[in-house]
Write a protein that holds these residues in place. Structure first.
Motif, PDB file in Angstrom:
ATOM      1  N   GLU A 177      -6.614  -8.735  -8.104  1.00  0.00           N
ATOM      2  CA  GLU A 177      -6.336  -9.827  -7.162  1.00  0.00           C
ATOM      3  C   GLU A 177      -5.348  -9.405  -6.078  1.00  0.00           C
ATOM      4  OE1 GLU A 177      -5.930 -13.834  -9.158  1.00  0.00           O
ATOM      5  OE2 GLU A 177      -6.098 -12.573 -10.939  1.00  0.00           O
ATOM      6  N   ILE A 178      -4.903  -8.141  -6.155  1.00  0.00           N
ATOM      7  CA  ILE A 178      -3.947  -7.624  -5.162  1.00  0.00           C
ATOM      8  C   ILE A 178      -4.676  -6.673  -4.214  1.00  0.00           C
ATOM      9  CG2 ILE A 178      -1.862  -6.233  -4.833  1.00  0.00           C
ATOM     10  CD1 ILE A 178      -0.915  -7.174  -7.562  1.00  0.00           C
ATOM     11  N   SER A 179      -4.384  -6.807  -2.930  1.00  0.00           N
ATOM     12  CA  SER A 179      -4.920  -5.855  -1.953  1.00  0.00           C
ATOM     13  C   SER A 179      -3.773  -5.342  -1.087  1.00  0.00           C
ATOM     14  CB  SER A 179      -6.013  -6.510  -1.097  1.00  0.00           C
ATOM     15  OG  SER A 179      -5.452  -7.577  -0.342  1.00  0.00           O
ATOM     16  N   LYS A 180      -4.070  -4.306  -0.347  1.00  0.00           N
ATOM     17  CA  LYS A 180      -3.152  -3.781   0.676  1.00  0.00           C
ATOM     18  C   LYS A 180      -1.781  -3.374   0.135  1.00  0.00           C
ATOM     19  CE  LYS A 180      -5.652  -6.094   4.357  1.00  0.00           C
ATOM     20  NZ  LYS A 180      -5.642  -7.026   5.484  1.00  0.00           N
ATOM     21  N   MET A 181      -1.773  -2.777  -1.030  1.00  0.00           N
ATOM     22  CA  MET A 181      -0.535  -2.177  -1.556  1.00  0.00           C
ATOM     23  C   MET A 181      -0.306  -0.874  -0.789  1.00  0.00           C
ATOM     24  SD  MET A 181       1.951  -2.427  -3.663  1.00  0.00           S
ATOM     25  CE  MET A 181       1.515  -3.596  -4.965  1.00  0.00           C
ATOM     26  N   THR A 182       0.954  -0.525  -0.579  1.00  0.00           N
ATOM     27  CA  THR A 182       1.267   0.744   0.093  1.00  0.00           C
ATOM     28  C   THR A 182       2.448   1.440  -0.553  1.00  0.00           C
ATOM     29  OG1 THR A 182       0.631  -0.237   2.225  1.00  0.00           O
ATOM     30  CG2 THR A 182       1.812   1.868   2.303  1.00  0.00           C
ATOM     31  N   ILE A 183       2.312   2.747  -0.734  1.00  0.00           N
ATOM     32  CA  ILE A 183       3.457   3.618  -1.026  1.00  0.00           C
ATOM     33  C   ILE A 183       3.700   4.419   0.247  1.00  0.00           C
ATOM     34  CG2 ILE A 183       4.338   5.544  -2.419  1.00  0.00           C
ATOM     35  CD1 ILE A 183       3.796   2.997  -4.105  1.00  0.00           C
ATOM     36  N   TRP A 184       4.918   4.408   0.725  1.00  0.00           N
ATOM     37  CA  TRP A 184       5.292   5.187   1.914  1.00  0.00           C
ATOM     38  C   TRP A 184       6.161   6.371   1.499  1.00  0.00           C
ATOM     39  CZ3 TRP A 184       3.796   3.500   6.855  1.00  0.00           C
ATOM     40  CH2 TRP A 184       3.409   2.154   6.984  1.00  0.00           C
ATOM     41  N   GLY A 185       5.997   7.496   2.208  1.00  0.00           N
ATOM     42  CA  GLY A 185       6.956   8.592   2.103  1.00  0.00           C
ATOM     43  C   GLY A 185       6.621   9.671   1.105  1.00  0.00           C
ATOM     44  N   ASN A 186       7.647  10.067   0.356  1.00  0.00           N
ATOM     45  CA  ASN A 186       7.568  11.208  -0.556  1.00  0.00           C
ATOM     46  C   ASN A 186       7.212  10.745  -1.959  1.00  0.00           C
ATOM     47  OD1 ASN A 186       7.850  13.853  -1.418  1.00  0.00           O
ATOM     48  ND2 ASN A 186      10.074  13.948  -1.147  1.00  0.00           N
ATOM     49  N   HIS A 187       6.458  11.547  -2.704  1.00  0.00           N
ATOM     50  CA  HIS A 187       6.269  11.283  -4.133  1.00  0.00           C
ATOM     51  C   HIS A 187       7.531  11.739  -4.852  1.00  0.00           C
ATOM     52  CE1 HIS A 187       4.866  11.137  -8.194  1.00  0.00           C
ATOM     53  NE2 HIS A 187       5.118  12.417  -8.339  1.00  0.00           N
ATOM     54  N   SER A 188       8.554  10.906  -4.773  1.00  0.00           N
ATOM     55  CA  SER A 188       9.841  11.214  -5.411  1.00  0.00           C
ATOM     56  C   SER A 188      10.539   9.874  -5.579  1.00  0.00           C
ATOM     57  CB  SER A 188      10.685  12.125  -4.504  1.00  0.00           C
ATOM     58  OG  SER A 188      11.201  11.368  -3.420  1.00  0.00           O
ATOM     59  N   ALA A 189      11.736   9.893  -6.093  1.00  0.00           N
ATOM     60  CA  ALA A 189      12.467   8.643  -6.305  1.00  0.00           C
ATOM     61  C   ALA A 189      12.782   7.934  -4.983  1.00  0.00           C
ATOM     62  CB  ALA A 189      13.744   8.905  -7.085  1.00  0.00           C
ATOM     63  N   SER A 190      12.633   8.626  -3.854  1.00  0.00           N
ATOM     64  CA  SER A 190      12.906   7.989  -2.556  1.00  0.00           C
ATOM     65  C   SER A 190      11.698   7.225  -1.986  1.00  0.00           C
ATOM     66  CB  SER A 190      13.345   9.043  -1.522  1.00  0.00           C
ATOM     67  OG  SER A 190      12.233   9.793  -1.073  1.00  0.00           O
ATOM     68  N   GLN A 191      10.573   7.308  -2.651  1.00  0.00           N
ATOM     69  CA  GLN A 191       9.355   6.624  -2.172  1.00  0.00           C
ATOM     70  C   GLN A 191       9.610   5.132  -1.952  1.00  0.00           C
ATOM     71  OE1 GLN A 191       6.678   5.190  -5.631  1.00  0.00           O
ATOM     72  NE2 GLN A 191       7.398   7.211  -6.216  1.00  0.00           N
TER      73      GLN A 191
END
Ligand code: NAX
Length: 327
Positions: A177-191
């Protein structure tokens, strides 16, 4: 029966490899009509373990699996490859500085980039899973000048899926039921997992949760989930990482559904102020061949700060590998 798609998996004898290969061979990555040939690349001491995995693959009698080649030679492993999953990497050992880690991984991803450049099929698609994934992808990409830069990607789909699961649990709804999720940046704890653009029930998810939960529970839970898994399981994420790699490639070749997007680390074209050339996670769509960065999203001040911080870390990693002569 069509000609098999050649899929190369590096680090094939590792724990992600063990969770990944059977799903590729069963058709879950490229679909039920696509035969595959697997190339397993490992370091010499792990070849025997890779052979054991290959024996088990044989014993599954997968109808789509047309052959398995095992090698410690990157040139052979990437010859004619259509889909390259770069999973094997050098983990950080006790006392290792970040520079040492980047250098050790440069020793892996530079020759692999060169081998892809020399031998891969014209339609090659590359997914880097091995950490530090974004910068390893940058190293490989910079040694493959004849391959379009957009074919090199790094995995943030596991972070994306973690964000979906956490948000769905909070709202007590299904992940679908969720759309348009985004992860921005680095694959690290700073994401930065972004709930301002993520939608459920026709509204942004950020508007349905309190800012304190978003900032102090959701973001750190997603960003530190890898460490929480290690703490609980005594080993790092493997099945969920393999699942995310399957999702990433499946979405790439099938395309994203209308009205939705996913997250992947792709070469920046300067969108959203991310310096050109960095391999950073963005909201992306696929047309079945190429990724495109979703354009025109409004970024508020809170999100701007989070994105900038993660992108700054990517810039530092790039500077460090530049100084080491790796890009
Ligand atoms: P394992 O240590 O179980 O397996 C890694 C395998 O890579 C080993 O069998 C090793 O012999 C092999 N290898 C090392 N150097 C190689 C080389 N030059 N060529 C070919 N193979 C080589 O690790 P595993 O748990 O499978 O994780 C693999 C990588 O994925 C790690 O770097 C890990 O940090 C990373 N991850 C990335 C994630 C992501 O979301 N991007 C999440 C999961 C995972 O932590």
């Amino acid at each position: 029966p069509s000609t098999p798609v050649k899929v190369t998996v590096t680090g094939a004898a590792g724990q992600i490899g063990y969770a990944l290969l059977f799903r590729i061979a069963s058709g879950q990555m490229l679909g039920p009509d696509t035969p595959v040939e697997l190339n397993l690349l490992e370091i010499t001491p792990a070849l025997k373990a890779a052979e054991g995995t290959a024996m088990e693959l044989d014993d599954c009698a997968f109808p789509l699996l047309r052959g398995i080649n095992i090698t410690d030679d990157a040139t052979k492993a990437f010859d004619g490859v259509n889909v390259a999953l770069l999973v094997g990497a050098r983990p950080r050992s006790a006392g290792m500085e970040r520079g040492d880690l980047l250098e050790a991984n440069g020793g892996i991803f530079k020759p692999q980039g060169e081998a892809i450049n020399a031998g891969a099929a014209d339609d090659v698609k590359v997914l880097v899973v091995g950490n530090p994934a974004n910068t390893n992808a940058l190293i490989a990409q910079s040694h493959a000048p004849d391959v379009p830069a957009g074919r090199f990607t790094a995995m943030t789909r596991l972070d994306h899926n973690r964000a979906l699961a956490q948000a769905a649990a909070k709202l007590d709804i299904g992940v679908d039921e969720i759309s348009k999720m985004t992860i921005w940046g680095n694959h690290s704890a700073s994401q930065y997992p972004d709930l301002f653009h993520a939608m459920a029930d026709g509204k942004s998810i950020a508007s349905q949760v309190d800012q304190d939960w978003l900032e102090n529970t959701f973001i750190p839970t997603v960003a530190k989930r890898g460490a929480a898994i290690i703490e609980a399981r005594g080993a790092s994420s493997a099945a969920s990482a393999a699942n995310a790699a399957i999702d990433h490639v499946a979405t790439w070749v099938q395309g994203t559904p209308e009205g939705d997007w996913t997250s992947a680390a792709v070469v920046s074209d300067g969108s959203y102020g991310v310096p050109e050339g960095l391999i950073s996670s963005f909201p992306v769509t696929s047309d079945g061949t190429e990724w495109s960065i979703v354009q025109g999203l409004d970024i508020d001040e809170f999100s701007r700060g989070k994105i900038d911080a993660s992108v700054a870390e990517l810039g530092e990693e790039r500077d460090a590998v530049k100084q080491l002569g790796l890009v």
